[in-house]
Write a protein that holds these residues in place. Structure first.
Motif, PDB file in Angstrom:
ATOM      1  N   THR A  72      38.214  48.101  35.169  1.00  0.00           N
ATOM      2  CA  THR A  72      38.336  46.690  35.514  1.00  0.00           C
ATOM      3  C   THR A  72      39.325  46.073  34.531  1.00  0.00           C
ATOM      4  N   TRP A  73      40.335  45.402  35.059  1.00  0.00           N
ATOM      5  CA  TRP A  73      41.328  44.746  34.221  1.00  0.00           C
ATOM      6  C   TRP A  73      41.189  43.226  34.323  1.00  0.00           C
ATOM      7  N   LEU A  74      41.287  42.553  33.179  1.00  0.00           N
ATOM      8  CA  LEU A  74      41.438  41.103  33.154  1.00  0.00           C
ATOM      9  C   LEU A  74      42.930  40.791  33.071  1.00  0.00           C
ATOM     10  N   ASP A  75      43.439  40.086  34.045  1.00  0.00           N
ATOM     11  CA  ASP A  75      44.825  39.625  33.991  1.00  0.00           C
ATOM     12  C   ASP A  75      44.770  38.136  33.678  1.00  0.00           C
ATOM     13  N   ILE A  76      44.958  37.800  32.418  1.00  0.00           N
ATOM     14  CA  ILE A  76      44.776  36.430  31.935  1.00  0.00           C
ATOM     15  C   ILE A  76      46.094  35.677  32.069  1.00  0.00           C
ATOM     16  N   GLY A  77      46.069  34.588  32.855  1.00  0.00           N
ATOM     17  CA  GLY A  77      47.304  33.912  33.207  1.00  0.00           C
ATOM     18  C   GLY A  77      48.049  34.714  34.251  1.00  0.00           C
ATOM     19  N   ALA A  78      47.327  35.067  35.318  1.00  0.00           N
ATOM     20  CA  ALA A  78      47.833  36.020  36.311  1.00  0.00           C
ATOM     21  C   ALA A  78      48.967  35.468  37.157  1.00  0.00           C
ATOM     22  N   GLY A  79      49.162  34.156  37.157  1.00  0.00           N
ATOM     23  CA  GLY A  79      50.260  33.576  37.917  1.00  0.00           C
ATOM     24  C   GLY A  79      50.148  33.883  39.403  1.00  0.00           C
ATOM     25  N   GLY A  80      51.284  34.221  40.003  1.00  0.00           N
ATOM     26  CA  GLY A  80      51.323  34.518  41.435  1.00  0.00           C
ATOM     27  C   GLY A  80      50.975  35.943  41.786  1.00  0.00           C
ATOM     28  N   GLY A  81      50.598  36.751  40.790  1.00  0.00           N
ATOM     29  CA  GLY A  81      50.105  38.091  41.079  1.00  0.00           C
ATOM     30  C   GLY A  81      51.095  39.218  40.895  1.00  0.00           C
ATOM     31  N   ARG A  82      52.203  38.975  40.205  1.00  0.00           N
ATOM     32  CA  ARG A  82      53.204  40.050  40.111  1.00  0.00           C
ATOM     33  C   ARG A  82      52.712  41.240  39.304  1.00  0.00           C
ATOM     34  N   PHE A  83      51.700  41.036  38.451  1.00  0.00           N
ATOM     35  CA  PHE A  83      51.050  42.173  37.791  1.00  0.00           C
ATOM     36  C   PHE A  83      49.730  42.519  38.473  1.00  0.00           C
ATOM     37  N   ALA A  84      48.942  41.510  38.813  1.00  0.00           N
ATOM     38  CA  ALA A  84      47.601  41.753  39.349  1.00  0.00           C
ATOM     39  C   ALA A  84      47.633  42.579  40.630  1.00  0.00           C
ATOM     40  N   VAL A  85      48.562  42.269  41.536  1.00  0.00           N
ATOM     41  CA  VAL A  85      48.572  42.957  42.825  1.00  0.00           C
ATOM     42  C   VAL A  85      48.951  44.432  42.687  1.00  0.00           C
ATOM     43  N   PRO A  86      50.031  44.783  41.993  1.00  0.00           N
ATOM     44  CA  PRO A  86      50.310  46.224  41.847  1.00  0.00           C
ATOM     45  C   PRO A  86      49.276  46.943  40.983  1.00  0.00           C
ATOM     46  N   LEU A  87      48.696  46.279  39.990  1.00  0.00           N
ATOM     47  CA  LEU A  87      47.645  46.909  39.194  1.00  0.00           C
ATOM     48  C   LEU A  87      46.430  47.241  40.051  1.00  0.00           C
ATOM     49  N   ALA A  88      46.131  46.357  40.996  1.00  0.00           N
ATOM     50  CA  ALA A  88      44.955  46.553  41.844  1.00  0.00           C
ATOM     51  C   ALA A  88      45.069  47.803  42.706  1.00  0.00           C
ATOM     52  N   ALA A  89      46.283  48.305  42.893  1.00  0.00           N
ATOM     53  CA  ALA A  89      46.455  49.545  43.654  1.00  0.00           C
ATOM     54  C   ALA A  89      46.110  50.773  42.820  1.00  0.00           C
ATOM     55  N   LYS A  90      45.960  50.603  41.504  1.00  0.00           N
ATOM     56  CA  LYS A  90      45.765  51.746  40.621  1.00  0.00           C
ATOM     57  C   LYS A  90      44.429  51.735  39.892  1.00  0.00           C
ATOM     58  N   VAL A  91      43.750  50.593  39.857  1.00  0.00           N
ATOM     59  CA  VAL A  91      42.467  50.508  39.152  1.00  0.00           C
ATOM     60  C   VAL A  91      41.394  50.020  40.115  1.00  0.00           C
ATOM     61  N   ALA A  92      40.137  50.119  39.671  1.00  0.00           N
ATOM     62  CA  ALA A  92      39.034  49.772  40.569  1.00  0.00           C
ATOM     63  C   ALA A  92      38.960  48.285  40.867  1.00  0.00           C
ATOM     64  N   ARG A  93      39.293  47.452  39.878  1.00  0.00           N
ATOM     65  CA  ARG A  93      39.096  46.010  40.047  1.00  0.00           C
ATOM     66  C   ARG A  93      40.018  45.259  39.115  1.00  0.00           C
ATOM     67  N   VAL A  94      40.544  44.134  39.581  1.00  0.00           N
ATOM     68  CA  VAL A  94      41.324  43.225  38.753  1.00  0.00           C
ATOM     69  C   VAL A  94      40.690  41.847  38.831  1.00  0.00           C
ATOM     70  N   ILE A  95      40.388  41.267  37.688  1.00  0.00           N
ATOM     71  CA  ILE A  95      39.908  39.889  37.618  1.00  0.00           C
ATOM     72  C   ILE A  95      41.077  39.043  37.146  1.00  0.00           C
ATOM     73  N   ALA A  96      41.597  38.220  38.033  1.00  0.00           N
ATOM     74  CA  ALA A  96      42.792  37.423  37.752  1.00  0.00           C
ATOM     75  C   ALA A  96      42.369  36.029  37.308  1.00  0.00           C
ATOM     76  N   VAL A  97      42.580  35.727  36.057  1.00  0.00           N
ATOM     77  CA  VAL A  97      42.212  34.437  35.473  1.00  0.00           C
ATOM     78  C   VAL A  97      43.443  33.539  35.497  1.00  0.00           C
ATOM     79  N   GLU A  98      43.357  32.396  36.184  1.00  0.00           N
ATOM     80  CA  GLU A  98      44.531  31.549  36.341  1.00  0.00           C
ATOM     81  C   GLU A  98      44.105  30.082  36.492  1.00  0.00           C
TER      82      GLU A  98
END
Length: 289
Positions: A72-98
């Motif tokens: 599970t990754w915390l993407d803090i200040g995830a913005g529009g998802g340019r990291f969160a979305v591709p990360l979500a293809a490789k890990v079980a879960r992304v929690i995008a804090v924005e």
């Protein structure tokens, strides 16, 4: 007599210097624009630019090297998802804090378009307020969000409290809003007051005793583009924005200065930025040092 400079600041001195640089930038920008309006979403006009695919993400590969499939990754200040979305293809879960409503809307659309159902979007400023229940993850990521954080110590401490294995930060060698010095001074009549960036952040982490790994990435190639396109895209960075007094005249002046300082001939211009490369900084969370 010159001031004493230490290459090994205490944590308190390093954090204070970082905070002072952020505060000085804020005061300088407010002297130009006036105070921030309560409830204003600073990113509303530009949120779409931070969706996946809108700009290169060279930092993704070294970030994925830190990932495990069940993470599970915390993407803090995830913005529009340019990291969160591709990360979500490789890990079980992304929690995008924005905290930005406009950014959250862009992220939700991008996640839906990509078919990523393992992204949870959390409306929250970081660090969380007293008593707030903050999400936890195996890895806590803050990508290009620390430049303007005055309480960087509190921000990093909250990352470390809520990461089970690793903390990671993406930072440029110069803050992304750092302008071409001569262009800015001609436009606004005073030297720009820079935000802290990679060098200052690494100094803070080392002063705090963190065992950091810094992976610099090659500079991204830039090509000259039509002058009008460059002026329209980068006017925002130079605080030439719709709604300001004398906007049209200021935009015309900005275009003229871009042509003079960044012109490439034949109606083309280079982007008026000074940042050159980004780095991925990572260190073990508490208990993994």
């Amino acid at each position: 007599m010159t001031a004493t400079v230490t290459l090994r600041p205490t944590p308190e001195d390093a954090l204070a210097a970082y905070a002072a640089q952020v505060a000085a930038n804020r005061a300088y920008i407010q002297s130009i624009e006036g105070p921030e309006r309560p409830g204003q979403d600073y990113w509303a006009a530009r949120a779409a630019a931070f969706r996946p695919g809108r700009m290169p993400v060279p930092e993704l590969e070294p970030l994925l090297a830190l990932a495990e499939p069940d993470d599970t990754w915390l993407d803090i200040g995830a913005g529009g998802g340019r990291f969160a979305v591709p990360l979500a293809a490789k890990v079980a879960r992304v929690i995008a804090v924005e905290p930005s409503r406009a950014m959250r809307a862009q992220l939700a659309e991008a996640a839906q378009e990509a078919g990523r159902t393992n992204i949870e979007i959390v409306e929250m400023a970081w660090p969380p307020g007293p008593g707030a229940a903050a999400p936890e993850g195996d890895v806590a990521l803050a990508a290009n969000v620390l430049y303007a954080i005055e309480d960087v110590g509190g921000f990093l401490a909250a990352m470390e409290r809520n990461a089970r294995r690793t903390c990671a930060v993406v930072a440029f060698d110069r803050a992304p809003n750092t302008p071409v010095a001569a262009l800015w001074e001609e436009l606004w009549g005073s030297p720009f007051c820079e935000l802290p960036a990679l060098r200052e952040l690494v100094a803070v982490l080392l002063a705090m005793g963190r065992r950091v790994r810094v992976e610099p990435l090659p500079p991204q190639p830039r090509e000259p583009r039509p002058l009008d396109d460059v002026a329209a895209e980068y006017a925002w960075m130079y605080h030439v924005r719709p709604g300001m007094e004398g906007y049209e005249a200021k935009l015309a002046r900005f275009r003229e200065l871009v042509a003079r300082h960044c012109g490439a001939g034949e109606g083309l211009a280079w982007p008026p930025v000074v940042r050159q490369y980004s780095s991925v900084i990572s260190w073990p969370a508490a208990g993994h040092a």
